[in-house]
Write an enzyme that holds these catalytic residues in place. Sequence first.
Site, PDB file in Angstrom:
ATOM      1  N   ASP A   1       0.828  -1.206   0.000  1.00  0.00           N
ATOM      2  CA  ASP A   1       0.000   0.000   0.000  1.00  0.00           C
ATOM      3  C   ASP A   1       0.866   1.261   0.000  1.00  0.00           C
ATOM      4  O   ASP A   1       2.073   1.224   0.277  1.00  0.00           O
ATOM      5  CB  ASP A   1      -0.924  -0.013   1.221  1.00  0.00           C
ATOM      6  CG  ASP A   1      -2.259   0.669   0.950  1.00  0.00           C
ATOM      7  OD1 ASP A   1      -2.354   1.466  -0.010  1.00  0.00           O
ATOM      8  OD2 ASP A   1      -3.214   0.416   1.715  1.00  0.00           O
TER       9      ASP A   1
ATOM     10  N   ASP B   1     -10.673   1.803  -3.083  1.00  0.00           N
ATOM     11  CA  ASP B   1     -11.149   1.535  -1.724  1.00  0.00           C
ATOM     12  C   ASP B   1     -12.669   1.506  -1.660  1.00  0.00           C
ATOM     13  O   ASP B   1     -13.240   1.092  -0.646  1.00  0.00           O
ATOM     14  CB  ASP B   1     -10.623   2.602  -0.763  1.00  0.00           C
ATOM     15  CG  ASP B   1      -9.184   2.349  -0.344  1.00  0.00           C
ATOM     16  OD1 ASP B   1      -8.658   1.249  -0.622  1.00  0.00           O
ATOM     17  OD2 ASP B   1      -8.571   3.252   0.258  1.00  0.00           O
TER      18      ASP B   1
END
Length: 721
Positions: A464, A533
Amino acid sequence: MTTQRATTAPSVQIDGTSGTVLLRTAHSAYVLRVDRAAGTVRHVHWGAPLPLADAVALPVWADHDNSFAGRWDGVEEYPVDGGARFGTPALEVRFADGSSPLEPTVEDVVPQTDDHVVVRLRDRARPLAWHLHYRVPAGGGVLERWTEFHHTGTDDDGDVLLLRYASAHWPLPQRPAWRLGSVHGGWSAEGRLERSGLPVGETVLGSRRGHTGHHANPWMTLDAGDAAEEHGEVWAVALAASGSWRLTAQRTAAGRTGVTAGEGHEGTELRLPPGGSHRTPVSLALHTPHGFGRASRTFHHHLRTHVLPHPEELRPVLYNSWEATSFQVDEENQLALARRAADLGAELFVLDDGWFRGRDDDKAGLGDWTPHPRRFPRGLRPLADEVHRLGMAFGLWVEPEMVNVDSDLYREHPDWVQHLPDRTPTELRNQLVLDFSRPEVTGWALRWLSGLVAENTVDFLKWDFNRAFTEAGAHQAGPDARRVHVEHARGLYRVLDRLRTRFPRLRIEACAGGGGRVDPGILARTDQVWTSDNTDAVDRLTIQHGFSQLYPAGVMSAWVTDSPNPLTGRVVPMRFRFHSAMAGVLGIGGDLTRWSDAELAEARGGVELYKDIRPVVQRGRQFRLLAPGEGPLTAVQYLSEDADRAVVFVWRPTTAFGPPPPPLRLRGLKQEARYQDEDTAGEWSGATLSGFGLPLPDLPTGDCASALVRLRRVTGHGRNG
């Protein structure tokens, strides 16, 4: 001298007498001409295929001659800052004496292989050379270009500062008008496709964030305003850059148009010392007469064939624990989730954020990558061993490029953070960015990552990156301190490359707060990307539509999560959620401990069904039948390479009054063959499914209705449609 290959394969052909170079892809031609007398390389043609003899005879366009015109503008393959050139330069420099104009001359044209040629240029008097690389990867329709710069002087000449250093300039043919296509958006709203007229002047897409960005993606399409999904000429340009980047489409009043693609942005200068060199990232481009859909499928094929590390592998069905436990992870609740995930048929279990020391929320811990002593007192190995015993691979979330101020790493190495010495660092998401342009930082990252993977038998990393650059510069600021906007990504590449070399079985998913780092450069080093997301199944249709313009479904990670959706609050039936996520790489991210027995049974069936269609979705050709927002339905078709199996998804996000939509006209099928619906046993010819269309399946009543149709060829070996 003329060199050429068989007409059935991509090739480079050179006519030495005229200086003409012809690059042939499977379906198009690109022609340039070396003008040694003028010291330049001029563009001739990009479009329909043609033979070398015709390419040699084609004229070169030139602007009318007056003292205000830039006669080379839009015509040169690689325009520089210097002389009567007033367009966007691909190359702009500043020499040690403060001067900047360049005066190019051609050194030679050097075939490297049958599919790769280099045109070498240099400044007539100054110590700088630049080499233009052209390559035609075999078996497809994509061209690759990049540029190498070389400081050819001595210490007495001082450094050369590269101000603009594009990978390529792609000149386009003349058309009465142009339309530009691109995606825009933001966090959890990536991939909004937009097409609009290209004005005279410069239109710039780019990122100053140090990563690819949610707000845009490094590609654009251009057409004359008359192209559609499956017909009309389309030109497309992309850039394989995971740091800051810039694409500039320039349309001149004289009627010339071109696209310059390069890493960096205004102020991202690179210092080239004597003897130094710099190689740009690759720019990809194509032309097709068959619309946006063919352009997408051509890019998909290229990425699978020439970019992805393991394109032959089917991506596993994963379960990720983030939405179930957030930061409150511990060995007990992860084991419980792992057992339920295995029962559903998941093949990969991923432990997300919160597993490491000091990580009770997002305010601390980043940088201290050892197991949380309270949450995992025995370390991670017992959990990994149980996940493996359950028949799944074991994955971990990591964010190696970031650090919290509240961490031992920051207290020990505050100088490792990207910042300029007289600026106050800005915290975003309570974290700062480590400077991956520095070898000591990437060396540290590689050491702990290697130890983590080896000690815990880690099979998969979700990598990430949760904030953009601010105050980015070298710790000891210099004239090119902001080179970190491109060099950070190169440091990241080195870590990924070395990690994968040490652990060949390790697979990696790229993530940056969702789809904030998606580009061909990162895909050369990872296996899939976290698309957004936002896991709302309705929103995802739009996000995935934009994603598919360049990237194949086989790298598009998509999850089934809880309802109501944790981000949007939308209530969506599980059937619709599965159909939305099954259009890519299926994952599950809900709290399985709260799913009812009926929901778990439905999910188990969904996973089993996905495994059946997975080879077609992940490896097949994609046809966007109905785009989101253009009517009551959205529909996507996937077709196996041999056209023996087809998978069709149909979604109706909202109920709308009106007549029923017409049948779905499928694409790419064998016309004389017959196809059977694997669920209803209904049978049609490929000609009927392409001409009349697939009768729409019955959809449940109400909002968020969807259907999946599986077709298999049962007879016939006719031509493809």
